[in-house]
Design a protein around this motif. Structure first.
Motif, mmCIF file in Angstrom:
data_model
loop_
_atom_site.group_PDB
_atom_site.id
_atom_site.type_symbol
_atom_site.label_atom_id
_atom_site.label_comp_id
_atom_site.label_asym_id
_atom_site.label_seq_id
_atom_site.Cartn_x
_atom_site.Cartn_y
_atom_site.Cartn_z
ATOM 1 N N UNK A 94 43.222 40.347 21.222
ATOM 2 C CA UNK A 94 42.172 39.766 21.846
ATOM 3 C C UNK A 94 41.183 39.581 22.598
ATOM 4 N N UNK A 95 40.312 38.578 22.894
ATOM 5 C CA UNK A 95 39.006 39.192 23.283
ATOM 6 C C UNK A 95 39.335 38.815 24.296
ATOM 7 N N UNK A 96 39.630 38.128 25.578
ATOM 8 C CA UNK A 96 40.530 37.920 26.625
ATOM 9 C C UNK A 96 41.032 39.253 27.342
ATOM 10 N N UNK A 97 42.378 39.960 26.612
ATOM 11 C CA UNK A 97 42.620 41.340 26.981
ATOM 12 C C UNK A 97 41.204 42.052 26.943
ATOM 13 N N UNK A 98 40.836 42.306 26.378
ATOM 14 C CA UNK A 98 39.731 43.317 25.764
ATOM 15 C C UNK A 98 38.543 42.795 27.359
ATOM 16 N N UNK A 99 38.492 41.483 27.548
ATOM 17 C CA UNK A 99 37.957 41.506 28.744
ATOM 18 C C UNK A 99 38.854 42.115 30.313
ATOM 19 N N UNK A 100 39.864 41.854 30.241
ATOM 20 C CA UNK A 100 40.601 42.369 31.413
ATOM 21 C C UNK A 100 40.211 44.070 31.556
ATOM 22 N N UNK A 101 40.719 45.004 30.323
ATOM 23 C CA UNK A 101 40.186 46.430 30.421
ATOM 24 C C UNK A 101 38.675 45.987 31.415
ATOM 25 N N UNK A 102 38.146 45.541 30.375
ATOM 26 C CA UNK A 102 36.718 46.082 31.083
ATOM 27 C C UNK A 102 36.356 45.220 32.728
ATOM 28 N N UNK A 103 37.309 44.787 32.738
ATOM 29 C CA UNK A 103 36.988 44.259 34.698
ATOM 30 C C UNK A 103 37.883 45.093 35.378
ATOM 31 N N UNK A 104 38.797 45.795 35.176
ATOM 32 C CA UNK A 104 39.900 46.267 35.633
ATOM 33 C C UNK A 104 38.693 47.753 35.574
ATOM 34 N N UNK A 105 38.148 48.112 34.531
ATOM 35 C CA UNK A 105 37.559 49.486 34.949
ATOM 36 C C UNK A 105 36.467 49.596 35.959
ATOM 37 N N UNK A 106 35.575 48.554 35.699
ATOM 38 C CA UNK A 106 34.636 48.215 36.689
ATOM 39 C C UNK A 106 34.969 47.565 37.476
ATOM 40 N N UNK A 107 35.935 47.708 38.724
ATOM 41 C CA UNK A 107 35.821 46.738 39.271
ATOM 42 C C UNK A 107 36.902 47.276 40.763
ATOM 43 N N UNK A 108 37.633 48.244 39.759
ATOM 44 C CA UNK A 108 39.406 48.514 40.389
ATOM 45 C C UNK A 108 40.212 47.414 40.637
ATOM 46 N N UNK A 109 39.874 46.459 39.834
ATOM 47 C CA UNK A 109 40.628 45.010 40.502
ATOM 48 C C UNK A 109 42.326 45.378 40.265
ATOM 49 N N UNK A 110 43.180 44.564 41.165
ATOM 50 C CA UNK A 110 44.423 44.394 40.230
ATOM 51 C C UNK A 110 44.682 43.181 39.044
#
Length: 202
Positions: free
Chosen positions: A33-49
């Motif tokens: 789902x689109x929001x889950x993919x966004x999580x992957x993209x965000x964590x990958x390029x920010x290092x956020x928890x």
């Protein structure tokens, strides 16, 4: 009456950068789902928890700025408010510039991730299940959290100052806190070295 010593958790291994670029940010996530993919993209390029993303509100996403960024903040300066915002401790509040895949994900969901807001366990479970069922984890020890380790590994590889690494990762250190925080444009230079390009699906 005996107690067994707790076995230390295995360190989550980082993903190799080429694997993130071609697989985790590739077309094999098309069924997620689109929001889950966004999580992957965000964590990958920010290092956020991941929990910080799940607790993030729309007003934490600042796109109308010379340096688009995330304001990882609690509503109040209390331990309870910090916990509610997904922060380990109050001192982990920070700003992270948005670059590459993270910027694209933030633009796609400028009001935050409503599907998973306040549901970090549900979010990570859904993503972990998808990655396992689609054979997208290199080993059984890899998980979404490994992207955070990938980000930190990349910062080290580019010789990012340790103090700045701690700040971006939301880690605490024992050094006295003197002076102002790093300017966002300086932070963006270092984040850009560790970030990933935006995938076609964002």
């Amino acid at each position: 009456g005996l107690a067994l010593a707790k076995v230390e958790d295995r360190k989550r291994p980082p993903f190799a950068r080429p694997y993130v670029s071609t697989t985790l940010l590739g077309d094999r996530l098309s069924a997620m789902n689109a929001e889950a993919r966004a999580v992957v993209a965000m964590v990958a390029s920010t290092g956020m928890r991941p929990v910080e993303l799940a607790m993030m509100r729309g007003d934490n996403i600042v796109l109308d700025h010379d340096v688009p960024h995330l304001r990882i903040r609690a509503l109040e300066d209390t331990a309870k408010a910090a916990a509610k915002a997904g922060l380990k401790v109050r001192s982990t509040a920070r700003d992270i510039p948005l670059v590459g895949s993270a910027l694209a994900a933030a633009k796609a969901f400028p009001d935050g991730l409503k599907r998973y807001h306040g549901k970090p366990d549900s979010m990570t479970s859904a993503i972990g299940k998808f990655l396992r069922e689609n054979d997208l984890l290199p080993t059984k020890h890899h998980s979404l959290y490994g992207l955070r380790h990938t980000f930190k590994t990349s910062l080290r590889a580019h010789q990012c100052p340790e103090e700045l690494q701690d700040m971006l990762m939301g880690h605490t250190n024992s050094k006295p806190d003197y002076g102002d925080a790093y300017p966002l444009d300086v932070l963006r230079e270092w984040v850009a070295k560790a970030a990933f390009d935006a995938p076609d699906w964002l």
